[in-house]
Design a protein around this motif. Structure first.
Motif, PDB file in Angstrom:
ATOM      1  N   LYS A 131     117.405 -72.625 -41.074  1.00 38.42           N
ATOM      2  CA  LYS A 131     118.584 -73.485 -41.109  1.00 38.42           C
ATOM      3  C   LYS A 131     118.167 -74.941 -40.996  1.00 38.42           C
ATOM      4  O   LYS A 131     117.211 -75.264 -40.283  1.00 38.42           O
ATOM      5  CB  LYS A 131     119.548 -73.142 -39.964  1.00 38.42           C
ATOM      6  N   PRO A 132     118.869 -75.843 -41.677  1.00 39.46           N
ATOM      7  CA  PRO A 132     118.540 -77.264 -41.564  1.00 39.46           C
ATOM      8  C   PRO A 132     118.959 -77.817 -40.212  1.00 39.46           C
ATOM      9  O   PRO A 132     119.824 -77.257 -39.526  1.00 39.46           O
ATOM     10  CB  PRO A 132     119.359 -77.901 -42.687  1.00 39.46           C
ATOM     11  N   VAL A 133     118.346 -78.930 -39.856  1.00 42.72           N
ATOM     12  CA  VAL A 133     118.734 -79.650 -38.643  1.00 42.72           C
ATOM     13  C   VAL A 133     119.788 -80.685 -39.032  1.00 42.72           C
ATOM     14  O   VAL A 133     119.542 -81.544 -39.876  1.00 42.72           O
ATOM     15  CB  VAL A 133     117.524 -80.350 -38.005  1.00 42.72           C
ATOM     16  N   ILE A 134     120.964 -80.578 -38.448  1.00 44.25           N
ATOM     17  CA  ILE A 134     122.060 -81.509 -38.740  1.00 44.25           C
ATOM     18  C   ILE A 134     122.124 -82.545 -37.622  1.00 44.25           C
ATOM     19  O   ILE A 134     122.265 -82.201 -36.446  1.00 44.25           O
ATOM     20  CB  ILE A 134     123.414 -80.783 -38.855  1.00 44.25           C
ATOM     21  N   ASP A 135     122.013 -83.805 -38.010  1.00 49.10           N
ATOM     22  CA  ASP A 135     122.084 -84.888 -37.025  1.00 49.10           C
ATOM     23  C   ASP A 135     123.516 -85.172 -36.610  1.00 49.10           C
ATOM     24  O   ASP A 135     123.822 -85.286 -35.423  1.00 49.10           O
ATOM     25  CB  ASP A 135     121.464 -86.164 -37.626  1.00 49.10           C
TER      26      ASP A 135
END
Length: 342
Positions: free
Chosen positions: A307-311
């Protein structure tokens, strides 16, 4: 329908506007897919585009943003790969299906020169879309098209990183964190650089083996090489550009690969070309990737449940979009900046 238009080269010129809703019965041509946009994400390219720095001759108004995800509303004649209800994300270069890049394959790109994703509905060619892995939300899928595929191209497609190799990644933005995740999937030992000790600790939680604060240690290339007992890094993901390239050259091993992606650090007059020649270093430019690469990356992410890292998340409104762009411009994000339409 509501769209955001870039009407002049300034974040303050990102303007909420109305355009006609696409009509499936009349507007869809053979090969077209109508998508209800659910989420978009920003890349540094989008910030540069808004400033007029990326392409000062870009025709305006432009619907910006290259990356997005949504739900298929309708398909045009001849489309068999998608159906209404499918969850899809975008491909940045619809004409680049496979193989090496070319002028023709680079000629079509989303979010400039062609309209992008920052609207409620958009007609795309089927080649510009891919199905979203089941484990990802729309917001997570919207974070993938440019940043994740660029990192995949650098680490896997062109970099061919092998288990046990040593990889250095500059920074903790979108591309950098995807590169970290993919390098660890390949079994590499990873060093991350940042100006923030807090971000280095967060990167270690994602799998980074070592961190170097480049503000506290400006000669980070020497420090990175020391971590390899003087042997040098096998691969460096170069996101700074000319201003950091000399440090990368000092850190890389003879015969190693430097993947050139970013231009964040500005110009430099301290580049010693003889070192590149004498150590047989390969400098490899990376510009996103092909549809074939995107499909391979999505398969790998589905298997590994990556999963991507969402800021941060921002709303689809004139002030919300402007705030998202300003946050991108600060360069302080840890991961991706997402704009939601639902």
């Amino acid at each position: 329908m509501r769209v955001i238009e870039l009407r002049g080269f300034s974040v303050d010129q990102l303007t909420l506007a109305e355009r006609p809703w696409p009509e499936p019965g009349t507007d869809l041509q053979p090969g077209d897919v109508l998508v209800a946009v659910k989420a978009c994400s920003l890349n540094f390219r989008d910030w540069l585009m808004a400033q007029g720095s990326y392409n000062p001759r870009q025709k305006l108004p432009l619907i910006p943003v290259s990356d997005g995800a949504g739900e298929v509303v309708a398909v045009g004649p001849g489309v068999t790969t998608f159906k209404p209800g499918d969850r899809v994300l975008g491909h940045f270069f619809p004409a680049w299906l496979a193989g090496e890049p070319s002028v023709e394959k680079f000629s079509v790109s989303m979010g400039g020169p062609y309209d992008g994703w920052l609207c409620e509905q958009r007609i795309f060619p089927a080649n510009a879309l891919a199905k979203i892995p089941d484990h990802l939300s729309y917001a997570e899928a919207a974070a993938l098209p440019c940043a994740a595929l660029t990192a995949w191209s650098a680490i896997v497609t062109m970099g061919r990183v092998q288990p046990g190799e040593r990889v250095l990644i500059q920074g903790t933005g979108g591309v950098a964190l995807f590169a970290l995740q993919f390098a660890k999937l390949c079994g590499a030992e990873v060093i991350v650089t940042s100006s923030s000790d807090a971000k280095l600790e967060m990167a270690k939680k994602l799998g980074a083996d070592h961190g170097i604060n480049y503000k506290a240690n400006p000669d980070w290339g020497k420090a990175a090489r020391a971590m390899t007992n003087g042997a040098g890094l096998d691969h460096i993901v170069e996101l700074g550009g000319a201003g950091t390239l000399m440090q990368s050259i000092r850190a890389i091993r003879p015969g190693g690969v430097i993947s050139m992606i970013g231009v964040l650090s500005g110009p430099s007059n301290d580049l010693h070309i003889p070192l590149v020649v004498m150590q047989q270093i390969r400098l490899q430019g990376v510009t996103v990737g092909s549809k074939e690469g995107l499909d391979a990356m999505l398969r790998a992410m589905a298997v590994a449940k990556t999963k991507p890292v969402i800021d941060s998340h921002f709303e689809f409104s004139e002030p919300g979009v402007r705030d998202a762009y300003r946050h991108m411009g600060k360069g302080a994000a840890f991961g991706k900046i997402v704009i939601g339409l639902t």
